[in-house]
Structure formats: C-alpha cells, structure tokens
Write a protein that holds these residues in place. Structure first.
Motif, PDB file in Angstrom:
ATOM      1  N   GLU A 241       2.026  13.202   0.630  1.00 14.48           N
ATOM      2  CA  GLU A 241       1.866  12.074  -0.296  1.00 14.48           C
ATOM      3  C   GLU A 241       1.774  10.758   0.467  1.00 14.48           C
ATOM      4  O   GLU A 241       2.494   9.789   0.196  1.00 14.48           O
ATOM      5  CB  GLU A 241       3.023  12.040  -1.309  1.00 14.48           C
ATOM      6  N   ILE A 242       0.852  10.720   1.419  1.00 16.62           N
ATOM      7  CA  ILE A 242       0.687   9.540   2.265  1.00 16.62           C
ATOM      8  C   ILE A 242       0.236   8.333   1.454  1.00 16.62           C
ATOM      9  O   ILE A 242       0.433   7.184   1.857  1.00 16.62           O
ATOM     10  CB  ILE A 242      -0.302   9.833   3.411  1.00 16.62           C
ATOM     11  N   GLY A 243      -0.346   8.575   0.280  1.00 21.40           N
ATOM     12  CA  GLY A 243      -0.760   7.464  -0.575  1.00 21.40           C
ATOM     13  C   GLY A 243       0.395   6.631  -1.074  1.00 21.40           C
ATOM     14  O   GLY A 243       0.200   5.500  -1.533  1.00 21.40           O
ATOM     15  N   ASP A 244       1.624   7.172  -0.990  1.00 21.14           N
ATOM     16  CA  ASP A 244       2.810   6.428  -1.427  1.00 21.14           C
ATOM     17  C   ASP A 244       3.402   5.562  -0.317  1.00 21.14           C
ATOM     18  O   ASP A 244       4.394   4.866  -0.546  1.00 21.14           O
ATOM     19  CB  ASP A 244       3.892   7.399  -1.916  1.00 21.14           C
ATOM     20  N   LEU A 245       2.804   5.588   0.871  1.00 21.14           N
ATOM     21  CA  LEU A 245       3.327   4.801   1.988  1.00 21.14           C
ATOM     22  C   LEU A 245       3.040   3.322   1.753  1.00 21.14           C
ATOM     23  O   LEU A 245       1.917   2.945   1.433  1.00 21.14           O
ATOM     24  CB  LEU A 245       2.660   5.257   3.292  1.00 21.14           C
ATOM     25  N   PRO A 246       4.061   2.444   1.890  1.00 20.20           N
ATOM     26  CA  PRO A 246       3.823   1.002   1.691  1.00 20.20           C
ATOM     27  C   PRO A 246       2.727   0.483   2.623  1.00 20.20           C
ATOM     28  O   PRO A 246       2.553   0.974   3.740  1.00 20.20           O
ATOM     29  CB  PRO A 246       5.184   0.377   2.025  1.00 20.20           C
ATOM     30  N   ARG A 291      -8.783   0.547  -5.211  1.00 18.10           N
ATOM     31  CA  ARG A 291      -7.794  -0.239  -5.970  1.00 18.10           C
ATOM     32  C   ARG A 291      -7.018  -1.191  -5.074  1.00 18.10           C
ATOM     33  O   ARG A 291      -6.217  -1.990  -5.575  1.00 18.10           O
ATOM     34  CB  ARG A 291      -6.793   0.693  -6.661  1.00 18.10           C
ATOM     35  N   GLY A 292      -7.203  -1.100  -3.777  1.00 15.73           N
ATOM     36  CA  GLY A 292      -6.458  -1.946  -2.854  1.00 15.73           C
ATOM     37  C   GLY A 292      -5.074  -1.417  -2.550  1.00 15.73           C
ATOM     38  O   GLY A 292      -4.244  -2.136  -1.989  1.00 15.73           O
ATOM     39  N   ALA A 293      -4.796  -0.146  -2.899  1.00 10.04           N
ATOM     40  CA  ALA A 293      -3.479   0.440  -2.670  1.00 10.04           C
ATOM     41  C   ALA A 293      -3.407   1.189  -1.351  1.00 10.04           C
ATOM     42  O   ALA A 293      -2.311   1.634  -0.970  1.00 10.04           O
ATOM     43  CB  ALA A 293      -3.125   1.382  -3.825  1.00 10.04           C
ATOM     44  N   PHE A 294      -4.534   1.353  -0.669  1.00  2.00           N
ATOM     45  CA  PHE A 294      -4.537   2.080   0.594  1.00  2.00           C
ATOM     46  C   PHE A 294      -5.536   1.426   1.540  1.00  2.00           C
ATOM     47  O   PHE A 294      -6.640   1.042   1.128  1.00  2.00           O
ATOM     48  CB  PHE A 294      -4.905   3.555   0.379  1.00  2.00           C
ATOM     49  N   ARG A 295      -5.150   1.306   2.810  1.00  2.00           N
ATOM     50  CA  ARG A 295      -6.010   0.626   3.786  1.00  2.00           C
ATOM     51  C   ARG A 295      -7.262   1.457   4.064  1.00  2.00           C
ATOM     52  O   ARG A 295      -7.185   2.660   4.350  1.00  2.00           O
ATOM     53  CB  ARG A 295      -5.256   0.408   5.094  1.00  2.00           C
TER      54      ARG A 295
END
Length: 449
Positions: A241-246, A291-295
């Motif tokens: 769940e790397i998408g949850d990384l800040p 969405r700008g939630a992941f680089r």
C-alpha cells in the motif's frame, strides 16, 4: 506387480505382514513403527491409503497426542483400523475410528473382507480430484487457470531481474504472496524479505521506521536504530500500500531509489544499502498521480517491472483447489470429524462473486472448518446460500456476455486498445487478458495503435 501403495502404521508389536495377512499381496506395503516414522515416509512418497494396526491397548493420552496430530495432518488419506476386540472398549480407540477411519477390522482380520475394504479405499481415493500430499503450491500460488498460469510465468521473468517491481491488485488478491514469490525465486533469495505496510505506520513515525535514527535524534532515542529498509540489506523490501505513504516520505524514498543510500533521522552522512524494492497498491498509482496524491517521478521510478494480480472472480476454476488447500492448511485447528466439502458447497463456492477475493475465501473456509457440525462442510457453514448457486451462476454468465459485448463494441467502432481500455476503466494488460478470455479477434490496426 500392482501399483497400489499402502502405508501400514503399527502401534504395537505385530508387524505389517502378520497384521495384513494375504491382503498384503495386492499392495506395495510400506511399514512405519510410529507416527514420526510414518510422517517421514509420507514426505518422501505420498500414499492415498493407510492401515493403522492396534494390536495392544493404546493409552488415551497417546491417541490424543502424536497419533491424533498425525492423522489430523493427513486427513486426506483413507484410513482402515485393525485392532484387538478388547481395544474397542477403549473410548480413545472408538473416537479414533469414528474421527479418522472409513472402516475397521478386528484382529485377526478376515483376508477376503480386508482385501475388499482396502481395494474400496483405493477406489475412493482415486475419485478425489486432487492429492494434497503431492503438493499444490507452484510458486506458492495455487491454481491452474489461465490468469494464474500467466502470472507464474511473469513472476519468474520478473524475479530473474533486479529492478524495482510494482504490483497492482484488488484487496485480498495475494499481492504479498506474489512479492514473496519474486524474492524467493531471485538471486536475493538467501537475503531477508522485509514486508512493510505503509498505511499502518503513523505519519509521525514513518521516517524513523523506514530509515532508522541516530542516538539522540529525538526524545527517547537512547541508541541508534536500523530502519526497516536497512534491515533488508542484500534482500528485498516489500512496501505494501505504497499509495498511503505521505508525500514528504515519497521524496525520501525516491532519493533512495536514485542513489541507493539512506539518511537516518538525525544522521549527517549517507549510508549505502543494497536492497530490491517491491511495491504494491490496491489503487492505481497513475490515478493517484493525477489527483496529486502520489509523486509522478516516484511512480515512474517504481513502474519498471509490473505485475497485475487477477481477481478471484477472473479465476473461478481455481476456487475449489484453493478451498481444499486452505482446508488442509488448517487441519490442526479444525474439528476432527470434518472431512471435506459437500457437492453443494463446492457449487456455492464456484458461484459466489468473491468481492473479498482469496482472503474472503480463506476466511470462509477456515471458519467453516472449525464451526461445521457435520462430517462435510455445507453452503450454510460457509455463509453461502445453496439456493443462490444457480442464479449466481446465471448472473456470472450474463456478466461475461455483457463484458464480451462491451469489448467488441469498442473495438468495432475503430477505437484503439488504449482508448477502449480507458473507456472500460481497466488497464491495457487487463483488456488484453479479457480479449484472450473471450477469444476476441483484434484487427491488426487495433493491435498496433
């Protein structure tokens, strides 16, 4: 010479030949003198049928111990008990026969009746779809459906390289299992495999947990501590769940992927770490990027080798094999009288839509194995309705037809594979898999668009 294999476990002084008599002529008999010996023999050569010889009193404690554990582990074998008449007075012997044996004979056994019983046991064993003793785990991924066969091939190719891996799949499809398979079939197999659930680490501790800290880096840091990435040196780190990384931690991870070095919290110098990164997500990271939630730069660093885990509803042919594997895996905790599944239960398993995928199947089977009252698990034990099996199967057929029509309509309108995939909300890889599943012919111009 006959090819019928028979394990004879003698819990006493009588040898296998004397116990079986002329009935042994029909079989290749392998003798074991205790459960540990029998267990070792079955690891070398699985056998479908066994005879348990109790030619003297066996204490209840022993029946509840080694012998009981051995028979529970080998539930899939067909057992026949041979015992002295007096032994049938022992509650432990009666329970053993009731829980684990398909028949019993008193000693000295009648040779004609015993030959018939053992032959019948072999016939019943031959009707069984699969032999758990032969091993169902290829790459530790059970099943022989087309999607899982393709996944195995891709896993071996990915494992042979040493680049980052990105695994996508719905929750419960087995992403960590696939990551372990990549590690265990790679050149790093002798090194550690360190799984990290990125969504389970508090945001304030992510830096310290992943990269470690030096002594005095913060209040309570009395000594330096290796981070999880550093602890995976010479092996693989699995970032689930790397998408949850800040976002700020994504920058640090990107730096590590680029430079192969880490900075501990409070540290002043870079530390080289040789680790392969395997990441996974149940959301599509390209959507998170939008969405700008992941680089975006981190996404492309990870998006080198990709694997897509098929949903269980796409591999229905594997459901029964998976269910039987889970039933066997939990042999130690299930009720001893539970022997398998009714036909209706298997039909209900095939018909269910499986929104929770393999994890849902595992939990349903495990719960049913413990809670079932009868000798066979029913649809009700699984929390499924027998009456719903036929309508669900019909719904599945209608869904497949609608799926095929939607794909053919998109391709027939002259749209490219990329365009059709985007309209259907699936990846190109998934669309190609669906095209193969429905045997749809794609014109050359669509294939190259």
């Amino acid at each position: 010479m006959t090819s019928k294999q028979l394990l004879c476990l003698t819990m006493g002084t009588l040898d296998a030949g004397a116990a079986l008599g002329v009935a042994a002529i029909d079989f290749i008999v392998t003798a074991a003198h205790d459960p540990a010996h029998a267990r070792a023999l079955l690891r070398e050569r699985p056998m479908p049928v066994g005879a348990i010889v109790l030619d003297r009193a066996v204490p209840d404690g022993r029946l509840r111990g080694d012998l009981d554990a051995f028979l529970r582990e080998h539930w899939w074998m067909r057992w026949v008990a041979l015992c002295r008449p007096a032994a049938l007075e022992e509650p432990g012997v009666r329970r053993l026969i009731h829980d684990y044996c398909i028949d019993f004979h008193t000693l000295p056994a009648d040779p004609v009746r015993l030959r018939y019983t053992l032959g019948h046991a072999h016939g019943i064993a031959a009707l069984h779809d699969s032999d758990p003793g032969a091993g169902l785990h290829t790459l530790r991924l059970t099943g022989n459906s087309a999607p899982i066969a393709r996944l195995r091939q891709q896993l071996l190719k990915v494992a042979a390289a040493d680049a980052p891996v990105l695994i996508w799949g719905e929750s419960g499809t087995g992403k960590e299992l696939a990551a372990r398979a990549v590690h265990e079939n790679s050149a790093r197999a002798a090194g550690p495999f360190v799984p990290i659930n990125c969504g389970a680490i508090p945001a304030s501790l992510v830096q310290s947990e992943l990269f470690g800290h030096e002594r005095g880096a913060f209040t309570g840091a009395g000594k330096a501590r290796h981070g999880l990435i550093e602890s995976a040196a010479d092996g693989s780190v699995f970032l689930d769940e790397i998408g949850d990384l800040p976002l700020e931690m994504q920058a640090n991870l990107l730096r590590f992927l680029q430079e192969k070095t880490i900075h501990r919290l409070g540290g002043t110098r870079p530390l080289p770490v040789d680790v392969r990164v395997i990441a996974a997500s149940h959301v599509r990271l390209q959507d998170a990027v939008a969405r700008g939630a992941f680089r975006e730069d981190l996404y492309y660093r990870l998006h080198v080798l990709t694997l897509e885990m098929p949903a269980l509803r796409e591999r229905r042919d594997d459901v029964v094999a998976l269910a039987e594997t889970f039933f066997r895996d939990h042999a130690r905790e299930r009720s001893a009288h539970v022997k398998g599944f009714t036909g209706a239960a298997l039909e209900a398993l095939r018909a269910h839509h499986w929104p929770g995928n393999v994890r849902e199947l595992h939990n349903r089977v495990r719960r049913a194995a413990v809670m079932a009252e009868g000798r066979l698990i029913t649809p009700q034990d699984l929390g499924l309705s027998e009456a719903d099996a036929a309508p669900a199967a019909a719904l599945h057929g209608a869904r497949k037809e609608a799926e095929r029509q939607a794909i053919e309509a998109g391709l027939g309108a002259g749209k490219s594979i990329t365009h059709v995939a985007r309209e259907l909300g699936v990846s190109r890889m998934t669309l190609y898999r669906l095209i193969a599943k429905h045997s749809i012919v794609v014109p050359a111009r669509k294939r190259t668009s």
